[in-house]
Design an enzyme around this catalytic site. Sequence first.
Site, PDB file in Angstrom:
ATOM      1  N   GLU A 151       0.776  -1.102   0.104  1.00 44.98           N
ATOM      2  CA  GLU A 151      -0.062  -0.133   0.098  1.00 44.98           C
ATOM      3  C   GLU A 151       0.725   1.332   0.076  1.00 44.98           C
ATOM      4  OE1 GLU A 151      -2.696   0.595  -0.762  1.00 44.98           O
ATOM      5  OE2 GLU A 151      -3.325  -1.584  -0.872  1.00 44.98           O
TER       6      GLU A 151
HETATM    7  C1  LIG Z   1       2.799  -9.781   0.183  1.00 47.12           C
HETATM    8  C2  LIG Z   1       2.575  -8.687  -0.875  1.00 47.12           C
HETATM    9  C3  LIG Z   1       1.163  -8.542  -1.135  1.00 47.12           C
HETATM   10  C4  LIG Z   1       1.073  -7.330  -1.794  1.00 47.12           C
HETATM   11  N1  LIG Z   1      -0.455  -7.367  -2.302  1.00 47.12           N
HETATM   12  C5  LIG Z   1      -0.464  -6.212  -3.631  1.00 47.12           C
HETATM   13  C6  LIG Z   1      -1.752  -6.300  -4.179  1.00 47.12           C
HETATM   14  O1  LIG Z   1      -2.841  -6.842  -3.888  1.00 47.12           O
HETATM   15  N2  LIG Z   1      -1.749  -5.526  -5.225  1.00 47.12           N
HETATM   16  C7  LIG Z   1      -0.840  -4.641  -5.773  1.00 47.12           C
HETATM   17  O2  LIG Z   1      -1.032  -3.973  -6.792  1.00 47.12           O
HETATM   18  N3  LIG Z   1       0.277  -4.600  -5.197  1.00 47.12           N
HETATM   19  C8  LIG Z   1       0.808  -5.679  -3.924  1.00 47.12           C
HETATM   20  N4  LIG Z   1       1.817  -5.545  -3.694  1.00 47.12           N
HETATM   21  C9  LIG Z   1       2.970  -4.902  -4.079  1.00 47.12           C
HETATM   22  C10 LIG Z   1       3.455  -3.674  -3.023  1.00 47.12           C
HETATM   23  O3  LIG Z   1       2.373  -2.772  -2.879  1.00 47.12           O
HETATM   24  C11 LIG Z   1       4.607  -3.336  -3.469  1.00 47.12           C
HETATM   25  O4  LIG Z   1       5.527  -4.074  -3.188  1.00 47.12           O
HETATM   26  C12 LIG Z   1       4.886  -1.700  -2.934  1.00 47.12           C
HETATM   27  O5  LIG Z   1       4.219  -0.582  -3.581  1.00 47.12           O
HETATM   28  C13 LIG Z   1       6.324  -1.521  -3.389  1.00 47.12           C
HETATM   29  O6  LIG Z   1       6.737  -1.617  -4.690  1.00 47.12           O
HETATM   30  P1  LIG Z   1       8.199  -2.557  -5.161  1.00 47.12           P
HETATM   31  O7  LIG Z   1       8.271  -3.696  -4.218  1.00 47.12           O
HETATM   32  O8  LIG Z   1       8.299  -2.617  -6.574  1.00 47.12           O
HETATM   33  O9  LIG Z   1       9.311  -1.519  -4.736  1.00 47.12           O
HETATM   34  P2  LIG Z   1       9.991  -0.324  -5.456  1.00 47.12           P
HETATM   35  O10 LIG Z   1       9.129   0.471  -5.927  1.00 47.12           O
HETATM   36  O11 LIG Z   1      10.885  -1.032  -6.116  1.00 47.12           O
HETATM   37  O12 LIG Z   1      10.763   0.443  -4.080  1.00 47.12           O
HETATM   38  C14 LIG Z   1      11.964  -0.132  -3.546  1.00 47.12           C
HETATM   39  C15 LIG Z   1      12.134   0.782  -2.421  1.00 47.12           C
HETATM   40  O13 LIG Z   1      12.712   2.093  -2.954  1.00 47.12           O
HETATM   41  C16 LIG Z   1      11.922   3.131  -2.169  1.00 47.12           C
HETATM   42  N5  LIG Z   1      11.419   4.331  -3.396  1.00 47.12           N
HETATM   43  C17 LIG Z   1      10.888   3.923  -4.584  1.00 47.12           C
HETATM   44  N6  LIG Z   1      10.683   4.995  -5.273  1.00 47.12           N
HETATM   45  C18 LIG Z   1      11.295   5.934  -4.448  1.00 47.12           C
HETATM   46  C19 LIG Z   1      11.272   7.620  -4.347  1.00 47.12           C
HETATM   47  N7  LIG Z   1      10.818   8.235  -5.444  1.00 47.12           N
HETATM   48  N8  LIG Z   1      11.675   8.092  -3.441  1.00 47.12           N
HETATM   49  C20 LIG Z   1      12.260   7.568  -2.366  1.00 47.12           C
HETATM   50  N9  LIG Z   1      12.287   6.136  -2.146  1.00 47.12           N
HETATM   51  C21 LIG Z   1      11.637   5.398  -3.191  1.00 47.12           C
HETATM   52  C22 LIG Z   1      10.491   2.241  -1.608  1.00 47.12           C
HETATM   53  O14 LIG Z   1      10.024   3.261  -0.511  1.00 47.12           O
HETATM   54  C23 LIG Z   1      11.140   1.015  -1.434  1.00 47.12           C
HETATM   55  O15 LIG Z   1      11.612   1.024   0.081  1.00 47.12           O
HETATM   56  C24 LIG Z   1       2.004  -6.492  -2.554  1.00 47.12           C
HETATM   57  C25 LIG Z   1       3.672  -6.971  -2.183  1.00 47.12           C
HETATM   58  C26 LIG Z   1       3.512  -7.941  -1.346  1.00 47.12           C
HETATM   59  C27 LIG Z   1       5.108  -8.346  -0.939  1.00 47.12           C
END
Ligand SMILES: Cc1cc2nc3c(=O)[nH]c(=O)nc-3n(C[C@H](O)[C@H](O)[C@H](O)COP(=O)(O)OP(=O)(O)OC[C@H]3O[C@@H](n4cnc5c(N)ncnc54)[C@H](O)[C@@H]3O)c2cc1C
Length: 597
Positions: A441
Amino acid sequence: MPVYKAPVNDTLFVLNDVLGLERYGNLQGFADATPDMIEAIIGEAAKVAEEALFPINLSGDREGCTRNDDGTVLVPNGFKQAYDQYVQGGWIGLAVPEEFGGQGLPYTLHAAVGEYMSSANMSLMMYPGLTQGAIAAILVHGTDEQKATYLPNMVGGSWSGTMNLTEPHCGTDLGLLRTKAVPQDDGSYKISGQKIFISAGEHSMTDNIVHLVLARIEGAPEGTKGISLFIVPKFMVGDDGSLGARNGVSCGALEEKMGIHGNSTCVMNYDDATGYLIGAENKGLSAMFVMMNEARLGVGLQGLSIAETAYQNAVAYANERIQGRSLSGAKAPDRKADPIIVHPDIRRSLMTIKAFNEAGRAFVLWTALKSDIAHRSQDEAERQNADDLLGLATPILKGVLTDKGFDHAVMAQQVFGGHGYIEEWGMSQYVRDARIAMIYEGANGIQALDLVGRKLALNGGRAVMAMFKEIGDFCEENRGDEAMVLYTKGLKKGLNDLQASTMWFMQNAMAKPDNAGAGSTDYMHLFGLVTLGYMWAKMAKAAQTALAAGDPREEYLKTKLVTAKFYMERIMPETALRKVRIEAGADTMMELAAEAF
Ligand SMILES: Cc1cc2nc3c(=O)[nH]c(=O)nc-3n(C[C@H](O)[C@H](O)[C@H](O)COP(=O)(O)OP(=O)(O)OC[C@H]3O[C@@H](n4cnc5c(N)ncnc54)[C@H](O)[C@@H]3O)c2cc1C
């Protein structure tokens, strides 16, 4: 075996004594929520949580979900029966308008009930939790036909919902999204692409699954300006509402993950699946935001929920486990050692979690009440003020309650010593389950950026000014009350640190945005500390008022005052540290080249 008892007295204290819910009888749905009715609903929710959901929490963690070769997914034993019981109780539609099969009761009540359910079984509660988010999005952005087609079955629980944003190369930055939507002659779209990490994406508990999917219509602009939202049902729905052929959406794999094993986290493949646009073309993100905002409050609640269960188990263990003697002389001289609850350091942990949980509960319900006022009040000024505060509070609630929820699950695990590390005691599950709430989220770093980068400046800073005014007015109103000085003094000091840090951002972050990024997480926590401190001051006032009126809950109310004092003495002073960090700015943090790490 782990224990859980829903904190009914505490919820009622916040709803009745602190928020005075009965004063809001003018809001739609509140007149029906009489104190007796609220008590009955809260009591019934406690029973469902304790008796139906909690007993299968640990077994659900061990068993997890299984994907069969045909793509179907099995949930852990007992989940379907417990889900059915939850659904039959009408809990999904508690706050949904009656015309769509709900009960139209306050969202505040829905939040109160939600805490118990997530405490008892977070993995299981995510299935209806996502449905509730999807219902909210369809209610706001769906056409009348879409509402009629999907809502009654979703509110009734025979169909569930999901949210599909994330793709392998695209998480936080949704502008990178590739899933495509091709317009068809009949007004529908063919959706193709892959979504990952989709919670509750596939399972066997409901007859149909309504996926809300972000995709880019062919030819739409690059970036976030070209994203639209679609309804993609697992089974096609006929004009008469009957279920037809399987749509082109399937679960390609289940993720192996650290926690929430009872919830199916799916890779979802869309192969020319039929989808229906919801909301305007290219305005999908704002439509999805309705679901995300609802979900952010729900995820913040998960942080509190897990911290509460972990705390209850740590308290039980600290009373039973005997090790060493009290520094001030034996407290159980007839035994070979004292229970560890006599040791100040164990109490430091227990009091810290208790102080956060009780204020966190008040914060969740205060925010939920703002949501009710924002959506149901007839008074435009009141509605705008509540909407401003709701928008401001959402990232703080999500970020702070989940960061602290995890910290406190670990703190509670520490009370168990080595036994906390052993699966049999259940503490490991709480730590593992709590961890995800900091990530999904919108990872908490992103919540902090939303607060500093968007919410502070919105409408010329109207929301933050409204919050400062509400807290400042509370301190002013209690200026002459000697018994409140202890609490308002701490609150005012915290508020000064928060206001000074806000000013620092205004003066130092406009020209140099890295200063905002470098201080954002500290600022979010600083805001959280002050908001929770405000909740404690309000709770102290309510406890004192009730005590002065001869309220029979004397011991309970005095305990509140002690916990409020602990918060002001030992937690609130952290605002000064957060302010110092914010004012250090970004220079040192940004100095090293990437290769130097
Ligand atoms: C168990 C689980 C359930 C989930 N359920 C859903 C679901 O139902 N539907 C869905 O759509 N998604 C879901 N997700 C996905 C989840 O919402 C994402 O993992 C999350 O939004 C982060 O995206 P990412 O993993 O690609 O990390 P990234 O976007 O690659 O981010 C990596 C790190 O970089 C930081 N970061 C990224 N951009 C910036 C910036 N501009 N400035 C500063 N810091 C930054 C982030 O805070 C994070 O710490 C789920 C994930 C998991 C693990």
